[in-house]
Design a protein around this motif. Structure first.
Motif, PDB file in Angstrom:
ATOM      1  N   LEU A 195     -22.321 -23.196   1.086  1.00  0.00           N
ATOM      2  CA  LEU A 195     -22.071 -24.595   1.458  1.00  0.00           C
ATOM      3  C   LEU A 195     -20.618 -24.972   1.198  1.00  0.00           C
ATOM      4  CD1 LEU A 195     -25.244 -26.604   0.351  1.00  0.00           C
ATOM      5  CD2 LEU A 195     -24.817 -25.283   2.421  1.00  0.00           C
ATOM      6  N   ARG A 196     -20.094 -24.537   0.067  1.00  0.00           N
ATOM      7  CA  ARG A 196     -18.695 -24.862  -0.238  1.00  0.00           C
ATOM      8  C   ARG A 196     -17.748 -24.174   0.737  1.00  0.00           C
ATOM      9  NH1 ARG A 196     -17.669 -25.239  -6.786  1.00  0.00           N
ATOM     10  NH2 ARG A 196     -19.312 -26.761  -7.237  1.00  0.00           N
ATOM     11  N   MET A 197     -18.107 -22.960   1.150  1.00  0.00           N
ATOM     12  CA  MET A 197     -17.253 -22.246   2.094  1.00  0.00           C
ATOM     13  C   MET A 197     -17.248 -22.935   3.453  1.00  0.00           C
ATOM     14  SD  MET A 197     -16.983 -18.151   2.620  1.00  0.00           S
ATOM     15  CE  MET A 197     -16.058 -17.909   1.104  1.00  0.00           C
ATOM     16  N   LEU A 198     -18.370 -23.563   3.815  1.00  0.00           N
ATOM     17  CA  LEU A 198     -18.403 -24.363   5.041  1.00  0.00           C
ATOM     18  C   LEU A 198     -17.382 -25.499   4.963  1.00  0.00           C
ATOM     19  CD1 LEU A 198     -22.244 -24.734   5.745  1.00  0.00           C
ATOM     20  CD2 LEU A 198     -20.602 -23.519   7.172  1.00  0.00           C
ATOM     21  N   MET A 199     -17.363 -26.191   3.819  1.00  0.00           N
ATOM     22  CA  MET A 199     -16.431 -27.302   3.643  1.00  0.00           C
ATOM     23  C   MET A 199     -14.984 -26.809   3.539  1.00  0.00           C
ATOM     24  SD  MET A 199     -18.456 -29.833   3.830  1.00  0.00           S
ATOM     25  CE  MET A 199     -19.339 -28.754   4.969  1.00  0.00           C
ATOM     26  N   TYR A 200     -14.801 -25.640   2.916  1.00  0.00           N
ATOM     27  CA  TYR A 200     -13.474 -25.031   2.837  1.00  0.00           C
ATOM     28  C   TYR A 200     -12.972 -24.704   4.244  1.00  0.00           C
ATOM     29  CZ  TYR A 200      -9.977 -21.361   2.019  1.00  0.00           C
ATOM     30  OH  TYR A 200      -8.827 -20.600   2.033  1.00  0.00           O
ATOM     31  N   ALA A 201     -13.844 -24.123   5.060  1.00  0.00           N
ATOM     32  CA  ALA A 201     -13.476 -23.756   6.427  1.00  0.00           C
ATOM     33  C   ALA A 201     -13.162 -24.984   7.269  1.00  0.00           C
ATOM     34  CB  ALA A 201     -14.601 -22.956   7.071  1.00  0.00           C
ATOM     35  N   LEU A 202     -13.731 -26.126   6.898  1.00  0.00           N
ATOM     36  CA  LEU A 202     -13.496 -27.383   7.612  1.00  0.00           C
ATOM     37  C   LEU A 202     -12.170 -28.029   7.211  1.00  0.00           C
ATOM     38  CD1 LEU A 202     -14.910 -29.140   9.720  1.00  0.00           C
ATOM     39  CD2 LEU A 202     -16.106 -30.316   7.869  1.00  0.00           C
ATOM     40  N   GLY A 203     -11.503 -27.443   6.199  1.00  0.00           N
ATOM     41  CA  GLY A 203     -10.177 -27.919   5.828  1.00  0.00           C
ATOM     42  C   GLY A 203     -10.086 -28.665   4.515  1.00  0.00           C
ATOM     43  N   TYR A 204     -11.202 -28.745   3.785  1.00  0.00           N
ATOM     44  CA  TYR A 204     -11.186 -29.489   2.520  1.00  0.00           C
ATOM     45  C   TYR A 204     -10.696 -28.601   1.365  1.00  0.00           C
ATOM     46  CZ  TYR A 204     -13.841 -33.317   4.648  1.00  0.00           C
ATOM     47  OH  TYR A 204     -14.223 -34.374   5.426  1.00  0.00           O
ATOM     48  N   PRO A 205     -10.038 -29.188   0.348  1.00  0.00           N
ATOM     49  CA  PRO A 205      -9.592 -28.427  -0.831  1.00  0.00           C
ATOM     50  C   PRO A 205     -10.747 -28.216  -1.803  1.00  0.00           C
ATOM     51  CG  PRO A 205      -8.920 -30.717  -1.052  1.00  0.00           C
ATOM     52  CD  PRO A 205      -9.575 -30.605   0.299  1.00  0.00           C
ATOM     53  N   ILE A 206     -11.632 -27.312  -1.464  1.00  0.00           N
ATOM     54  CA  ILE A 206     -12.862 -27.081  -2.233  1.00  0.00           C
ATOM     55  C   ILE A 206     -12.596 -26.101  -3.376  1.00  0.00           C
ATOM     56  CG2 ILE A 206     -15.204 -26.165  -2.082  1.00  0.00           C
ATOM     57  CD1 ILE A 206     -14.866 -28.815  -0.663  1.00  0.00           C
ATOM     58  N   PRO A 207     -13.091 -26.399  -4.579  1.00  0.00           N
ATOM     59  CA  PRO A 207     -12.909 -25.452  -5.692  1.00  0.00           C
ATOM     60  C   PRO A 207     -13.719 -24.184  -5.489  1.00  0.00           C
ATOM     61  CG  PRO A 207     -14.342 -27.281  -6.352  1.00  0.00           C
ATOM     62  CD  PRO A 207     -13.793 -27.640  -5.002  1.00  0.00           C
ATOM     63  N   ASN A 208     -13.196 -23.088  -6.001  1.00  0.00           N
ATOM     64  CA  ASN A 208     -13.884 -21.804  -5.900  1.00  0.00           C
ATOM     65  C   ASN A 208     -15.159 -21.802  -6.722  1.00  0.00           C
ATOM     66  OD1 ASN A 208     -11.709 -20.658  -4.380  1.00  0.00           O
ATOM     67  ND2 ASN A 208     -10.573 -20.413  -6.283  1.00  0.00           N
ATOM     68  N   THR A 209     -16.049 -20.892  -6.387  1.00  0.00           N
ATOM     69  CA  THR A 209     -17.220 -20.661  -7.228  1.00  0.00           C
ATOM     70  C   THR A 209     -16.977 -19.393  -8.041  1.00  0.00           C
ATOM     71  OG1 THR A 209     -18.284 -19.506  -5.386  1.00  0.00           O
ATOM     72  CG2 THR A 209     -18.854 -21.812  -5.703  1.00  0.00           C
ATOM     73  N   ARG A 210     -17.817 -19.180  -9.015  1.00  0.00           N
ATOM     74  CA  ARG A 210     -17.611 -18.047  -9.931  1.00  0.00           C
ATOM     75  C   ARG A 210     -17.648 -16.717  -9.167  1.00  0.00           C
ATOM     76  NH1 ARG A 210     -21.157 -16.860 -15.441  1.00  0.00           N
ATOM     77  NH2 ARG A 210     -19.879 -15.108 -16.189  1.00  0.00           N
TER      78      ARG A 210
END
Length: 486
Positions: A45-60
């Motif tokens: 889910l976070r990678m979806l938001m990252y791909a959309l251009g958001y500055p999403i924090p990494n997961t472990r």
């Protein structure tokens, strides 16, 4: 807007040759499912938001910048957009045209293009409305951090949707917040300096090495303008020589009143030779001045290299302490300024809320949506007050566990509905682990029933260890083993 697919490519070569993975999503309900936790549902889910251009924090264990993402979405006017993100650069392809964007400076421009929403305040608050993160999303009600450093503000969203912007008030509030941050940093420096003094650690004075560094800095400062002036003069001389050759090549002649013809060249141009000689003389003077400075720099460099063997080089921490000790900060005065700014910030925030509330029908509309969903979730009226301004509440202490979970859900889906009603954009609804925080299966089913009945036009993506949610048609994306096996 809806997500069609996400392709993840490894930026590194792998011996197995498996360096690509594709996830496909349907327009309706999508369940990202795994029988166990910690297999990558949140990461996807976070990678979806990252791909959309958001500055999403990494997961472990997963650093998003190590991967290239290719996200295909259906955006404004049913146009298909392909977003290829490589670290802080996104290339967007739509209708055969390509354009590149740099992050984070052009983030809003990207989302305006895809969502078709022009108002910047609405665009900045979209993620906090449609995405509920596992960590912070289920505790975010009307203002705060949605994920990482991405903030959500109900006041800002309503101001944007109702076009009730108060630029002067907003700008002053932003200025006060920036000043507060700076003064807090100053206070931290003052506290650190006090700690040094309290521990009785020595304050280091400038050594001969420091004096040499200072002298070199002065010489470099003297040298720079001379070097720039020399470059300028050389450029003028070159241009004069080019002009001379150019004008001579035409073999022009001018006729005097008595009929005499005079050729046009450097010898007949009045003042040309004198100007050239002046420039050459000035060039020579500057060269001599630079030579003097360069000799001094060379001498200091030689002394610096020789003395470096004699002086003990300070550690980074000692040097830092030495610089901090030179800063004169009045801690008490700084605290008074911070207190004053804090008071002004609170006043300005209240004024912002007041300005949003004045003659704004969206408040009653949003409150009605939230109340209706709260009732359907079985929440007592005391948890969702009959007053319209309850939507701006700061009283979160009275909400806990499953009740808070359901209240957040009611608020979030109401934001999505409000945005749809006033922009025409059907945002996706993305929920990470809706069954957490002591929420019973019955409560979760009630939430899913609302989505199934009222949000059929929206794409829904849910990450969960359960795949038995009662939706008529659902796409199960089951994760087994590692999310990204490369």
């Amino acid at each position: 807007m809806r997500i069609v697919s996400l392709q993840v490519n490894s930026m590194q070569q792998t011996f197995l040759g498996d360096n690509q993975k594709i996830f496909t999503f349907t327009p309706g309900v999508n369940i990202v499912f795994s029988k166990e936790n910690s297999v990558g549902k949140t990461t996807l889910l976070r990678m979806l938001m990252y791909a959309l251009g958001y500055p999403i924090p990494n997961t472990r264990g997963i650093r998003f910048s190590d991967y290239e993402t290719i996200l295909t979405v259906i955006g404004v006017a049913e146009s298909e957009f392909v977003l290829t993100r490589n670290r802080d650069y996104i290339e967007i392809t739509c209708d055969g045209t390509e354009k590149g964007y740099s992050l984070p400076t052009e983030q809003n421009e990207i989302h305006t293009l895809i969502f078709g929403i022009e108002n910047s305040e609405v665009v900045e608050n979209l993620l906090g409305a449609f995405y509920v993160d596992q960590e912070k999303g289920w505790t975010l009600l009307n203002r705060g951090k949605a994920i990482g450093n991405i903030r959500f503000s109900l006041e800002s969203l309503l101001r944007g949707l109702s076009e009730k912007s108060n630029d002067e008030l907003s700008q002053r509030l932003a200025t006060v917040k920036r000043e507060l941050q700076k003064y807090r940093h100053m206070l931290d420096v003052a506290k650190y300096k006090a700690e040094i003094n309290k521990l009785g650690e020595a304050v280091y004075s400038d050594s001969p090495a420091d004096e040499i560094d200072t002298a070199l800095e002065v010489l470099y400062c003297e040298r720079k303008p001379l070097e720039e002036e020399l470059c300028r003069i050389k450029s003028v001389v070159r241009k004069n020589n080019s002009f001379e050759k150019y004008i001579t090549s035409f073999r022009l002649r001018v006729k005097t009143p008595d009929g005499t013809e005079i050729p046009v060249n450097k010898d007949t141009l009045v003042g040309y030779a004198d100007t050239t000689l002046l420039l050459v003389a000035k060039q020579k003077i500057i060269c001599e001045q630079l030579a003097v400075i360069d000799r001094k720099i060379h001498q200091l460099r030689v002394k610096q290299d020789r003395d470096s063997m004699l002086f003990n080089v300070k550690s980074s921490l000692e040097q830092f302490d030495s610089e901090i000790s030179k800063i004169d900060i009045d801690a008490l005065a700084t605290q008074r300024i911070i207190a004053k700014l804090e008071k002004e910030r609170k006043t300005l925030e209240e004024q912002v809320i007041t300005s949003v509330k004045q003659n704004n029908p969206l408040i009653a509309e949003l409150h009605s949506l939230i109340s209706r969903y709260a009732t359907r979730l079985g929440l007592d009226e005391k948890y969702v007050s009959a007053r319209n301004d309850y939507i701006f509440t700061n009283d979160l202490k009275s909400l806990s566990g499953a009740i808070f979970h359901k209240v957040v859900f009611a608020f979030k889906i109401s934001y999505v509905a409000l945005i749809r009603n006033h922009t025409g954009v059907c945002l996706p609804i993305i929920l990470d682990s809706p069954s957490g925080r002591e929420v019973s299966e019955e409560n979760v089913n009630e939430m899913m029933a609302i989505l199934a009945e009222d949000y059929t036009e929206h794409q829904i993506i849910i990450a969960s260890i359960y795949n038995s949610y009662d939706f008529a048609d659902k796409n199960i994306i089951e994760l087994q083993g590692r999310l990204l096996p490369f």
